[in-house]
Design a protein around this motif. Sequence first.
Motif, PDB file in Angstrom:
ATOM      1  N   LYS A 222     -46.462  41.231  10.122  1.00 44.14           N
ATOM      2  CA  LYS A 222     -47.148  40.651  11.275  1.00 44.14           C
ATOM      3  C   LYS A 222     -48.474  39.997  10.894  1.00 44.14           C
ATOM      4  CE  LYS A 222     -43.868  42.266  13.835  1.00 44.14           C
ATOM      5  NZ  LYS A 222     -42.757  41.336  14.228  1.00 44.14           N
ATOM      6  N   GLU A 223     -49.102  40.524   9.852  1.00 44.32           N
ATOM      7  CA  GLU A 223     -50.425  40.017   9.472  1.00 44.32           C
ATOM      8  C   GLU A 223     -50.344  38.901   8.437  1.00 44.32           C
ATOM      9  OE1 GLU A 223     -49.433  43.344   6.598  1.00 44.32           O
ATOM     10  OE2 GLU A 223     -49.142  42.881   8.735  1.00 44.32           O
ATOM     11  N   ALA A 224     -49.159  38.318   8.216  1.00 46.20           N
ATOM     12  CA  ALA A 224     -48.983  37.268   7.207  1.00 46.20           C
ATOM     13  C   ALA A 224     -49.969  36.126   7.431  1.00 46.20           C
ATOM     14  CB  ALA A 224     -47.554  36.749   7.243  1.00 46.20           C
ATOM     15  N   LYS A 225     -50.637  35.706   6.354  1.00 48.05           N
ATOM     16  CA  LYS A 225     -51.661  34.668   6.455  1.00 48.05           C
ATOM     17  C   LYS A 225     -51.474  33.530   5.460  1.00 48.05           C
ATOM     18  CE  LYS A 225     -55.204  37.849   8.160  1.00 48.05           C
ATOM     19  NZ  LYS A 225     -56.549  38.456   7.896  1.00 48.05           N
ATOM     20  N   SER A 226     -50.559  33.706   4.500  1.00 53.47           N
ATOM     21  CA  SER A 226     -50.388  32.677   3.479  1.00 53.47           C
ATOM     22  C   SER A 226     -48.927  32.278   3.355  1.00 53.47           C
ATOM     23  CB  SER A 226     -50.908  33.166   2.128  1.00 53.47           C
ATOM     24  OG  SER A 226     -50.175  34.301   1.699  1.00 53.47           O
ATOM     25  N   VAL A 227     -48.712  30.983   3.185  1.00 54.45           N
ATOM     26  CA  VAL A 227     -47.373  30.417   3.000  1.00 54.45           C
ATOM     27  C   VAL A 227     -47.344  29.656   1.691  1.00 54.45           C
ATOM     28  CG1 VAL A 227     -45.818  28.582   3.806  1.00 54.45           C
ATOM     29  CG2 VAL A 227     -46.682  30.263   5.420  1.00 54.45           C
ATOM     30  N   ALA A 228     -46.249  29.797   0.969  1.00 57.58           N
ATOM     31  CA  ALA A 228     -45.972  28.938  -0.180  1.00 57.58           C
ATOM     32  C   ALA A 228     -44.699  28.168   0.120  1.00 57.58           C
ATOM     33  CB  ALA A 228     -45.799  29.775  -1.449  1.00 57.58           C
ATOM     34  N   ILE A 229     -44.731  26.853  -0.064  1.00 56.45           N
ATOM     35  CA  ILE A 229     -43.540  26.048   0.165  1.00 56.45           C
ATOM     36  C   ILE A 229     -43.179  25.313  -1.116  1.00 56.45           C
ATOM     37  CG2 ILE A 229     -44.883  24.138   1.191  1.00 56.45           C
ATOM     38  CD1 ILE A 229     -42.321  23.680   2.976  1.00 56.45           C
ATOM     39  N   ILE A 230     -41.902  25.457  -1.486  1.00 52.47           N
ATOM     40  CA  ILE A 230     -41.378  24.815  -2.688  1.00 52.47           C
ATOM     41  C   ILE A 230     -40.483  23.671  -2.231  1.00 52.47           C
ATOM     42  CG2 ILE A 230     -40.167  25.158  -4.872  1.00 52.47           C
ATOM     43  CD1 ILE A 230     -42.761  26.872  -4.365  1.00 52.47           C
ATOM     44  N   GLY A 231     -40.920  22.455  -2.485  1.00 51.31           N
ATOM     45  CA  GLY A 231     -40.241  21.270  -1.989  1.00 51.31           C
ATOM     46  C   GLY A 231     -41.023  20.693  -0.823  1.00 51.31           C
ATOM     47  N   THR A 232     -41.571  19.493  -1.001  1.00 48.91           N
ATOM     48  CA  THR A 232     -42.404  18.890   0.040  1.00 48.91           C
ATOM     49  C   THR A 232     -41.776  17.586   0.530  1.00 48.91           C
ATOM     50  OG1 THR A 232     -43.796  17.867  -1.667  1.00 48.91           O
ATOM     51  CG2 THR A 232     -44.550  19.966  -0.712  1.00 48.91           C
ATOM     52  N   GLY A 233     -40.484  17.641   0.775  1.00 46.01           N
ATOM     53  CA  GLY A 233     -39.757  16.485   1.278  1.00 46.01           C
ATOM     54  C   GLY A 233     -39.884  16.324   2.779  1.00 46.01           C
ATOM     55  N   ALA A 234     -38.866  15.713   3.396  1.00 40.93           N
ATOM     56  CA  ALA A 234     -38.946  15.273   4.793  1.00 40.93           C
ATOM     57  C   ALA A 234     -39.158  16.411   5.781  1.00 40.93           C
ATOM     58  CB  ALA A 234     -37.688  14.483   5.154  1.00 40.93           C
ATOM     59  N   GLN A 235     -38.671  17.617   5.479  1.00 40.45           N
ATOM     60  CA  GLN A 235     -38.776  18.708   6.448  1.00 40.45           C
ATOM     61  C   GLN A 235     -39.977  19.626   6.216  1.00 40.45           C
ATOM     62  OE1 GLN A 235     -35.421  20.731   8.052  1.00 40.45           O
ATOM     63  NE2 GLN A 235     -33.932  19.335   7.147  1.00 40.45           N
ATOM     64  N   SER A 236     -40.719  19.406   5.152  1.00 41.96           N
ATOM     65  CA  SER A 236     -41.724  20.394   4.738  1.00 41.96           C
ATOM     66  C   SER A 236     -42.839  20.584   5.760  1.00 41.96           C
ATOM     67  CB  SER A 236     -42.306  20.000   3.378  1.00 41.96           C
ATOM     68  OG  SER A 236     -42.858  18.691   3.408  1.00 41.96           O
ATOM     69  N   GLU A 237     -43.373  19.499   6.309  1.00 37.18           N
ATOM     70  CA  GLU A 237     -44.473  19.631   7.276  1.00 37.18           C
ATOM     71  C   GLU A 237     -44.009  20.349   8.542  1.00 37.18           C
ATOM     72  OE1 GLU A 237     -45.227  15.846   4.877  1.00 37.18           O
ATOM     73  OE2 GLU A 237     -43.516  16.759   5.896  1.00 37.18           O
ATOM     74  N   PHE A 238     -42.784  20.095   8.970  1.00 33.26           N
ATOM     75  CA  PHE A 238     -42.240  20.781  10.140  1.00 33.26           C
ATOM     76  C   PHE A 238     -42.204  22.289   9.894  1.00 33.26           C
ATOM     77  CE2 PHE A 238     -40.619  16.492  10.349  1.00 33.26           C
ATOM     78  CZ  PHE A 238     -40.640  16.171  11.695  1.00 33.26           C
ATOM     79  N   GLN A 239     -41.788  22.673   8.698  1.00 37.48           N
ATOM     80  CA  GLN A 239     -41.730  24.083   8.355  1.00 37.48           C
ATOM     81  C   GLN A 239     -43.106  24.734   8.489  1.00 37.48           C
ATOM     82  OE1 GLN A 239     -39.128  26.132   7.258  1.00 37.48           O
ATOM     83  NE2 GLN A 239     -37.707  24.494   7.832  1.00 37.48           N
ATOM     84  N   VAL A 240     -44.083  24.121   7.866  1.00 38.50           N
ATOM     85  CA  VAL A 240     -45.417  24.719   7.853  1.00 38.50           C
ATOM     86  C   VAL A 240     -46.010  24.766   9.263  1.00 38.50           C
ATOM     87  CG1 VAL A 240     -47.784  24.375   7.052  1.00 38.50           C
ATOM     88  CG2 VAL A 240     -45.874  24.141   5.455  1.00 38.50           C
ATOM     89  N   MET A 241     -45.866  23.680  10.023  1.00 39.49           N
ATOM     90  CA  MET A 241     -46.452  23.652  11.363  1.00 39.49           C
ATOM     91  C   MET A 241     -45.765  24.645  12.302  1.00 39.49           C
ATOM     92  SD  MET A 241     -49.028  21.806  11.089  1.00 39.49           S
ATOM     93  CE  MET A 241     -49.467  21.892  12.831  1.00 39.49           C
ATOM     94  N   ALA A 242     -44.480  24.861  12.121  1.00 38.84           N
ATOM     95  CA  ALA A 242     -43.790  25.865  12.932  1.00 38.84           C
ATOM     96  C   ALA A 242     -44.340  27.256  12.641  1.00 38.84           C
ATOM     97  CB  ALA A 242     -42.289  25.820  12.666  1.00 38.84           C
ATOM     98  N   PHE A 243     -44.511  27.585  11.375  1.00 32.00           N
ATOM     99  CA  PHE A 243     -45.051  28.905  11.021  1.00 32.00           C
ATOM    100  C   PHE A 243     -46.504  29.034  11.478  1.00 32.00           C
ATOM    101  CE2 PHE A 243     -41.249  29.165   8.513  1.00 32.00           C
ATOM    102  CZ  PHE A 243     -40.980  30.519   8.434  1.00 32.00           C
ATOM    103  N   ALA A 244     -47.242  27.923  11.440  1.00 32.27           N
ATOM    104  CA  ALA A 244     -48.629  27.955  11.905  1.00 32.27           C
ATOM    105  C   ALA A 244     -48.717  28.156  13.416  1.00 32.27           C
ATOM    106  CB  ALA A 244     -49.341  26.667  11.506  1.00 32.27           C
TER     107      ALA A 244
END
Length: 346
Positions: A133-155
């Motif tokens: 629940k307290e997760a504060k950091s994300v690592a993403i491997i692959g910064t193609g077309a879907q990458s920003e969507f992934q990060v913004m959803a988790f944010a």
Amino acid sequence: MQNATRNMKILTITDIQKMVQAIGLDHFFKRVIAALEEDFGRWDEFLLSPRHATHYPHGVIELMPCADQHLYAFKYVNGHPGNPLLGKLNVVAVGLLSDVASGYPLMISEMTLLTAFRTAATGVLAAKHLARKEAKSVAIIGTGAQSEFQVMAFASFFRLEEVRFFDTDPQAMSKFSRNLSRQKFRLIPCDSITQAVHHADIVITATAAKKRQSLLDIGDIAPGTFIHAMGGDCPGKTELSEEFLNQVKLVVEYMPQTLVEGEVQQCTAMCIYAELWELVCQQKYGRQDNREIILFDCVGFALEDFSILRVVYELAKEHRIGSELPMIPKPNDPKNLFGLLESSRH
């Protein structure tokens, strides 16, 4: 179903852009996540099947159907990893939503953007049950077309403080950094996968290469990490080794499909802890302690398309977005379809 006999609604890329701008990106993600949670929570009400895939040496074309007793949905989608080298998208999609009672189509929508949204939102739904629940950091491997969507959803769900990222393509990393430069979390470009995932609370693997890969060793991953593995999504395309999978708790969307397409195509059903709906319906526990390494093997499932299509259909009505086109014949006599040709000559 209301509006079943009216003109069919058409949602274009521009319409989806207007829709997201009207309610805000964060709220749009929250609405999609809520719809996914509701639909996975009524799993037994759906008529489900694996997608129909036609494979070619250079890619795949798929049809993905899903229905309950009120709505029927399907998506046409491709996956062509070589397309970006030709200036084209790897994935493009179109979706249709229909009224079950009459069989009349209600809406045709672009689904290239929507596929990116629903894939990211599904990862967050899994993370609600499987990440700390307290997760504060994300690592993403692959910064193609879907990458920003992934990060913004988790944010939209977690209080992210930093996002570390790596791609073999420096231009893709620069694009990712530019697109997210105004966000509150820190962006940390990395020189390797190992550097990116070091002590990350959440790891997202989002590579596109259609081949067997082994991106991570278990020693690279800190205890308690949640992994959203979304890059392996067709036969012969994986991101992680069988050895790695045998050392983590595995959750999937829909076992009959994931065993063919996902990371677990290397394993057997006995290796899988749960399907996502079992966690949403509280039939099985999600995370049971803060040291478990848990992997969500996300290949993309038609129920997720159903959920986002019904969301955008309701939003389109609420905000009067989209066009209505006469795609369905309306003869005075339903048995006289040919008569439409006669009337068109006058």
